[in-house]
Each structure stands twice: as structure tokens, then as C-alpha cells.
Design a protein around this motif. Sequence first.
Motif, PDB file in Angstrom:
ATOM      1  N   ASP A   1     -10.532  -9.746  13.181  1.00 37.55           N
ATOM      2  CA  ASP A   1     -10.658  -9.311  11.666  1.00 37.55           C
ATOM      3  C   ASP A   1      -9.301  -8.572  10.922  1.00 37.55           C
ATOM      4  OD1 ASP A   1     -13.110  -9.951  11.747  1.00 37.55           O
ATOM      5  OD2 ASP A   1     -13.736  -8.022  12.601  1.00 37.55           O
ATOM      6  N   TYR A   2      -9.342  -8.984   9.734  1.00 39.96           N
ATOM      7  CA  TYR A   2      -8.240  -8.416   9.044  1.00 39.96           C
ATOM      8  C   TYR A   2      -8.701  -7.160   8.188  1.00 39.96           C
ATOM      9  CZ  TYR A   2      -4.398  -7.126   5.575  1.00 39.96           C
ATOM     10  OH  TYR A   2      -3.598  -6.410   5.034  1.00 39.96           O
ATOM     11  N   LYS A   3      -8.046  -5.811   8.526  1.00 43.08           N
ATOM     12  CA  LYS A   3      -8.576  -4.819   7.729  1.00 43.08           C
ATOM     13  C   LYS A   3      -7.068  -4.245   6.909  1.00 43.08           C
ATOM     14  CE  LYS A   3     -11.395  -2.738  10.751  1.00 43.08           C
ATOM     15  NZ  LYS A   3     -11.439  -2.801  11.944  1.00 43.08           N
ATOM     16  N   LYS A   4      -7.429  -4.086   5.767  1.00 43.68           N
ATOM     17  CA  LYS A   4      -6.251  -3.181   5.071  1.00 43.68           C
ATOM     18  C   LYS A   4      -6.007  -2.079   5.762  1.00 43.68           C
ATOM     19  CE  LYS A   4      -4.801  -1.702   0.672  1.00 43.68           C
ATOM     20  NZ  LYS A   4      -4.646  -2.101  -0.716  1.00 43.68           N
ATOM     21  N   ASP A   5      -4.827  -1.466   6.208  1.00 45.34           N
ATOM     22  CA  ASP A   5      -4.681  -0.338   6.805  1.00 45.34           C
ATOM     23  C   ASP A   5      -3.077   0.200   6.334  1.00 45.34           C
ATOM     24  OD1 ASP A   5      -4.473   1.859   8.460  1.00 45.34           O
ATOM     25  OD2 ASP A   5      -4.818   1.051  10.227  1.00 45.34           O
ATOM     26  N   PHE A   6      -3.194   0.920   5.259  1.00 43.19           N
ATOM     27  CA  PHE A   6      -1.721   1.212   4.800  1.00 43.19           C
ATOM     28  C   PHE A   6      -1.020   2.133   5.552  1.00 43.19           C
ATOM     29  CE2 PHE A   6      -1.206   5.452   2.152  1.00 43.19           C
ATOM     30  CZ  PHE A   6      -2.618   5.624   2.552  1.00 43.19           C
ATOM     31  N   ARG A   7      -1.771   3.082   6.459  1.00 46.83           N
ATOM     32  CA  ARG A   7      -1.239   3.904   7.252  1.00 46.83           C
ATOM     33  C   ARG A   7      -0.371   3.329   8.529  1.00 46.83           C
ATOM     34  NH1 ARG A   7      -2.242   8.447   4.764  1.00 46.83           N
ATOM     35  NH2 ARG A   7      -0.405   9.470   5.994  1.00 46.83           N
ATOM     36  N   LYS A   8      -0.820   2.200   8.714  1.00 47.47           N
ATOM     37  CA  LYS A   8      -0.392   1.558   9.720  1.00 47.47           C
ATOM     38  C   LYS A   8       0.746   0.305   9.214  1.00 47.47           C
ATOM     39  CE  LYS A   8      -2.009  -1.135  13.974  1.00 47.47           C
ATOM     40  NZ  LYS A   8      -1.129  -2.098  14.059  1.00 47.47           N
ATOM     41  N   TYR A   9       0.374  -0.424   8.197  1.00 50.73           N
ATOM     42  CA  TYR A   9       1.270  -1.536   7.792  1.00 50.73           C
ATOM     43  C   TYR A   9       2.261  -1.180   6.703  1.00 50.73           C
ATOM     44  CZ  TYR A   9      -2.083  -4.008  11.102  1.00 50.73           C
ATOM     45  OH  TYR A   9      -2.676  -4.392  12.014  1.00 50.73           O
ATOM     46  N   VAL A  10       2.235   0.080   5.967  1.00 47.38           N
ATOM     47  CA  VAL A  10       3.052   0.393   4.903  1.00 47.38           C
ATOM     48  C   VAL A  10       4.051   1.355   5.327  1.00 47.38           C
ATOM     49  CG1 VAL A  10       3.361   0.988   2.419  1.00 47.38           C
ATOM     50  CG2 VAL A  10       1.239  -0.286   3.127  1.00 47.38           C
ATOM     51  N   MET A  11       5.318   0.804   5.835  1.00 41.09           N
ATOM     52  CA  MET A  11       6.241   1.708   6.509  1.00 41.09           C
ATOM     53  C   MET A  11       6.951   2.611   5.002  1.00 41.09           C
ATOM     54  SD  MET A  11       5.653   1.983   9.688  1.00 41.09           S
ATOM     55  CE  MET A  11       3.719   2.273   8.924  1.00 41.09           C
ATOM     56  N   MET A  12       6.313   3.532   4.766  1.00 41.22           N
ATOM     57  CA  MET A  12       7.266   4.502   3.737  1.00 41.22           C
ATOM     58  C   MET A  12       7.328   5.697   4.563  1.00 41.22           C
ATOM     59  SD  MET A  12       4.847   3.768   0.685  1.00 41.22           S
ATOM     60  CE  MET A  12       5.424   5.083  -0.625  1.00 41.22           C
ATOM     61  N   PRO A  13       8.273   6.505   4.281  1.00 38.35           N
ATOM     62  CA  PRO A  13       8.567   7.662   5.406  1.00 38.35           C
ATOM     63  C   PRO A  13       7.284   8.346   5.801  1.00 38.35           C
ATOM     64  CG  PRO A  13       9.967   7.690   3.393  1.00 38.35           C
ATOM     65  CD  PRO A  13       9.017   6.561   2.934  1.00 38.35           C
ATOM     66  N   ALA A  14       6.430   8.748   4.920  1.00 38.73           N
ATOM     67  CA  ALA A  14       5.503   9.591   5.638  1.00 38.73           C
ATOM     68  C   ALA A  14       4.288   8.584   6.848  1.00 38.73           C
ATOM     69  CB  ALA A  14       4.380   9.976   4.431  1.00 38.73           C
TER      70      ALA A  14
END
Lengths: 583, 191
Positions: free
Chosen positions: A181-194
Amino acid sequence: MKELMLGNKAVARGAYECGVRVVTAYPGTPSTEIAEEAAKYDEIYAQWSPNEKVAMEVAIGAAISGARAMVCMKHVGLNVAADPLFTVSYTGINAGLVIVVADDPGMHSSQNEQDSRYYAKAAALPMLEPSDSQEAKDFVKLAFEISEQYDTPVILRLTTRVSHSQSVVELEDRMDISLKDYKKDFRKYVMMPAMARERHVNVDNRMKDLSIRANDMDINTVEINDGKIGIITSGIAYQYAKEVLPTASFLKLGMVHPLPDKLIQDFSQKVDTLYVIEELEPFLEEYIKSLGVRVTGKEMFPRLGELSADIIKEKLLGTKGETGSKQPADKGAQEDIPLRPPVLCPGCPHRGVFYVLNKLKLRVTGDIGCYTLGALPPLQSIDTCVCMGASIGMAFGMELGRGREFARNLVAVIGDSTFIHSGITGLIDMVYNGSTGTVIILDNSTTGMTGHQDHPATGCTLKGKKAPMLNLEALVKALGVKRVTVVDPFDLKELENAVRTEIRAEEPSVIISRRPCALLDKNKECISYHCDAELCINCRLCLRMGCPAIENIKDGIRINNTLCSGCGLCAQVCRPGAIKREE
Amino acid sequence: MVNKNILIVGVGGQGTLLASRVLGRLAAGLGADVKVSEVHGMAQRGGSVVTHVKFGDKVYSPLISLGDADIILAFESLEALRWSDYLKSGGTMLVNDQRIAPMPVITGDKEYPSDVYEKIRQRVGNLVVVDALSPALDCGSGRVANTVLLGVLAAGMDIDKDIWLKCLEETVPPKTVDINKRAFNAGYKML
């Protein structure tokens, strides 16, 4: 069922068997055949990407979307793909992602012999290293398991002798692996500093877990035989060492990063003398020594070039062996046997270009491909060769360093595939920053050196489908180059005129030298040339073309009809008109 | 099975790779452990090329050590000389009597040794020289000289000819099966 298989083919087979859906690559010896073999399976989508960075990004996207994916490249390709590599280590994956990198110790077909194991360490990624084709297949499958279990990309490291050796492989069926399954997960896939700070903690924990698991992994094997000599090794070095010392004790490391502390320490206790035998850098050795274990490594075995059973025999047993790192082309020099370096083929479209550049005595920044052979005698045109795409940036750098007048006697040469790989940005730089230089794109309609792979300008994909053809003229014009000339390299006059004109221009210019590789059309009708001994004045100008079909005989020259492909370049340079087309 | 090491040497483009693949397939079919080490990439472009074929009960290194080849099959005479120190004492050297000038000879920097076979004989007890190009041309193409040589090699080995032909058929491109079979047979009865 068993099959004799090239290591690279076994990697593709492993991907097939464990349900891989997407394979991406840019061709590069010794890795090329992996993607070619993967493309033969209907169940796998396989593609050539314009370069390794794009290939890596496509594979990352596929894996995060939920499909098992594999990306393949040669060692220097991993430099190109290093940017996504270091950050995909943080994001982790969804479905498994395996990165295959093939090193080339001894530089059979490469510009350096960097050791990719340091990438695993630097990017904090697990790395597996097989020693034959069966392991190549098995390790791919294990790599996908590790990838999904530890939420990490896994690197599979090959070397030339594993990639390009055939050995027996047991075939299995394809596993039924469904899409995740694909789930949107910005904490895992969006590599901004935080978010990246959070993910870096995961990376650290994952590697700690894996280094504990390493002690019990089946692919880190201990063979206790004679307790006198113990050898820690991995990959092809295991095969060499095992051949020389079949009765020694071995710790064979299938996973070279992270390494198993306890296993290494226990093994060292069981033997009297411990050696680490590894090709290239002291990667294992430095780690083992950091554990306080006494071991002999690079004090005894070479760090440069390829290892061999002969070298191990000589160093360990004192028997005289061959210096095994010798390449075929270099062999025999000490005995005064004429060397046989690789050469441009008869009928090669690059030959005419180098003949003209040599004649005009130009400085030439070169690039990676068959045409790098233009650096060798007798053409000897090329001044530099560093990496894919470097010809263009370096030509501009020379112009900046020595001024515009220097650029009047300077050209960059780059192949079509190499230009698409990483020449485009260099040309943008030239236009943007006001270069007056000239770039010659040697367009032979293929990726030649690696064995004729398609690319975006050939109109065909790796799967054999028709594709939109990238138009090189339109592309370079769109980048802002106003002077674009297309020439046929079999027409020496036209070629020379174009070069003379464009190097004089006080603005950036591109010459596209277009003629398909001589090896592409094997069925074409061959016209042959011969030399009329009556007319030949023995000036030997034709020999300066460096064509393997022109033989130097006592009173003149002879054209070897079994080699001649009929390009006619020699006839064009023959002043008395002695070289003629066969009627 | 006693281990057998066969070194195939020649000039890039002569088809040494195909010959080694047929041999590898043959050995695997006999149930042997096999390793075949190939050359790809830059070295293939008209350079000196070497392929190692090893088979037996258990094969570790894919490379043959110095002085450890039972047979050297050379597609070109200078290459035969270059690799002759890989032959075991008592081993056999099969050479195609063809000269291809390397670039240092073409440019006049070096001379092609006139006494290649004498030099090889000083190192090698059992030298067999054949002309594979003429029968290949008789079959219709100089490109199948490699298969003629494979036939010569096969005739000296203790393996059924039909097995050879089957492996050859499975290895070469389908369109070229007939010409390759003819070339193999020509080589097989040459000596």
C-alpha cells in the motif's frame, strides 16, 4: 533446474525470482548486462535512464510507491547517484529497494578503481557482496528481505570478476509479491530539516540492529579447518584465497557493512595467524583492527589493482607467481612482444574527427566512451579524460584559465549518450557564462563502448519499444547555442571546414558529427579498398589514421580485406590516389 | 572429474567469447562445476582478449593461474606467444595461423616477430598450428573461424561430437546455426 550464468545475469534472475517490478540503469562496464537481462522478463519493467542519478530516483519512487525496485550502475555511476543515495538512506523505503554497484578493480574498462564499500559506510546502508553467480542471485533475494525488514535500501556490491564470470546457478520460480500500500507520510518521505533529524535517529538505530544481526547471518560463514591460518575475506577474494589455501580456516563475509564484531572476535580466537584478504582498500582490515584484533592485511597484499590466486600464492607461500593485476593489453611488454592496446574499429566514425583535430593541432578535452581511444597513438588527439560530461566544463575552464585566444585552438569532444548523461548542463554553463568554445558531439547513434545500448536519442527503449527521439540539434539550440552544424565524419573536407570555421567564432558553437557506429549494421554490404602498389609513394599518411585494416608492409601498405569496412577515409588522405575502391 | 583449464586468447572481435560460452555450456551439461571468465567493455575493441574456462569437481577462482592451463586455444599467433606462459608443462597449444597486426606494428614502432612459432616452441612442447580462416571462408564467412577452431579443439577432447554440436546450436544466434555447424565440422576433421 541449473544453468551456467554470468554473475550479472544471475543478479537479474534474482530480481525476477523475488518479484521485482522495476529495474533502472545507465550502461557501464562491468554492470551493463544486469538491466539487459532483466529486460528480457515480461514481468519486469526495465529502462535505461539518461544517467545514474535519474535511474536511482526512478527506482526510489517505484519502491516508495510500493513496488520492489532495483537500480544498477558501475562504481563511478554511484558518484553521479550519490546525492539521492545519501538521503534515501534517511527516508527508507516502502517496498524493497536494492542498489547494485559493480566495481572494476584493475580498471579493465574504467577511469579509476574506487572502492564502493566506503559508500555503504558513508551513507549508513547495509552492503552485501557475493563471490559467484549463485550467491549473486541468492544475495539479491536476501537484500530485498533485509530492505523491507529494516526499512532501508540495500547495496549489492559486485566486482568485474563476479559480474563477468559464468558459474552454475540453481533456478527457482518467481515469488508472488504483491504491491505494498502507498500511504502519504511526510515525516518519513519529506526530508526537510525537522523531519530529517528524526529520520537520522532511525538510520542510527537500524544500523545498530543490523550490526547485531550480522553475527547470526547465514551469509557470514565460518569454515574451521586447520587452526593455524585464519583468513577473513569477502567476494571474489574468497575464491582466490580458497583456491590457494583450501585447508585454511575462513570467515567469509557476505555482508561487508555493517560488520559482525562478535563473529570476527570469536574467529580470531580460533586461529594462530589471522590474515584479511580483500581487493582494493583496507576496508575490512581497518574495522577489524579497530576491534583490537591483530591481523595482517595490506602490509602483505597489494592495495592497487586486481587480486589473484597467483598474488596470494606469492605473498603468502612465497612461490613465484604472475603479477596478476596485469591486463591483457599490457601483457608481454617485458618480453618485447608488441602490445595490443584496444583501438577504434575499422570504419569507426570517430576516426575522421580525430584525424582532423590532430591535423589542425588542436587541444582536445575528451570524455568517456570508445572515442577516448583517440588519445592513443597514432591519432593522439585527446588531452584530457576525467569523467562523464567533463569535456565541456573542462574546455570552458581552459578558456577561462588561459583566455579566449586559447579557445581558438581548443574543442571538447563528447559522445551522444555521454552528452545526454551529463554534458547538457556543461553546455548551459558555457552559454550562460559567455564561453566562445566549440563542442563536437560525436553522434554514433548508440552507447558504443558498453556494447550498443539505446538512449533517448536512438528512438528505442531497453524493452525494444519505439520512443520519441530526442533531437540533439533542437536541444542545443534551446540551450542557447546559435551556431549548430551537422557534419558527416566520413567527409573529411566538410569536417575540417566546419571545425576551422567554428573554432574561430566568438560565441559558443556545437558541431554534431553524425554517423552510426560501424558495428551497428552487421549485415551491410561491405565495399572494400585496395592499394595500387604502382601508384603508392610510401608516404604512410594513411597509417596516421590508426586503422587496424591498414597494414604496414615493406614497400608500402596493404589493406586487409577481411577487416576493411569500406569507410574510404584512407582513400581521402591518399595524395597520389593509390588507394582505390574495389571495382 | 579431473579439473580442466582452457585458456582462449585472441584479438577483440574474433569471437573468443562465443567459443568459451559453447565450452562452458558443454562442461555444465556434463554435470561439472564450471567457471568462465569473460572480457567486456573497452578491452574488446581490437585489443588482446583472454577468456578462462575451468571445469571439474569444484572450481573456486574463475581465473587460470600462470602455468596452469591444460590447453590454450589461440585465435591469432602473436596472442599465442603472449599467453604461452599460462600453459602447463605437457599442455597443448592450438594456434590459428593468422596474423593481425597490433597498432604499434601498424604505426611502425614495433615489428611483428617473424619467428613467433619458434619462440612458442621454446616454451611449449606440444604446438599445433592450423589455418582456420580458409575453411571459414569456404563455409561462407571469415567470421566463423572461431567455430572452426572450436571443432579443432573438440576433435582432441574426449567428448561426444553430438554433444558439442548440440551446445553449439544452443549458443549461436538461430540464423547462423547452419554455417556454424559446417564450420565446426570442417575444424573437427582438420587434423
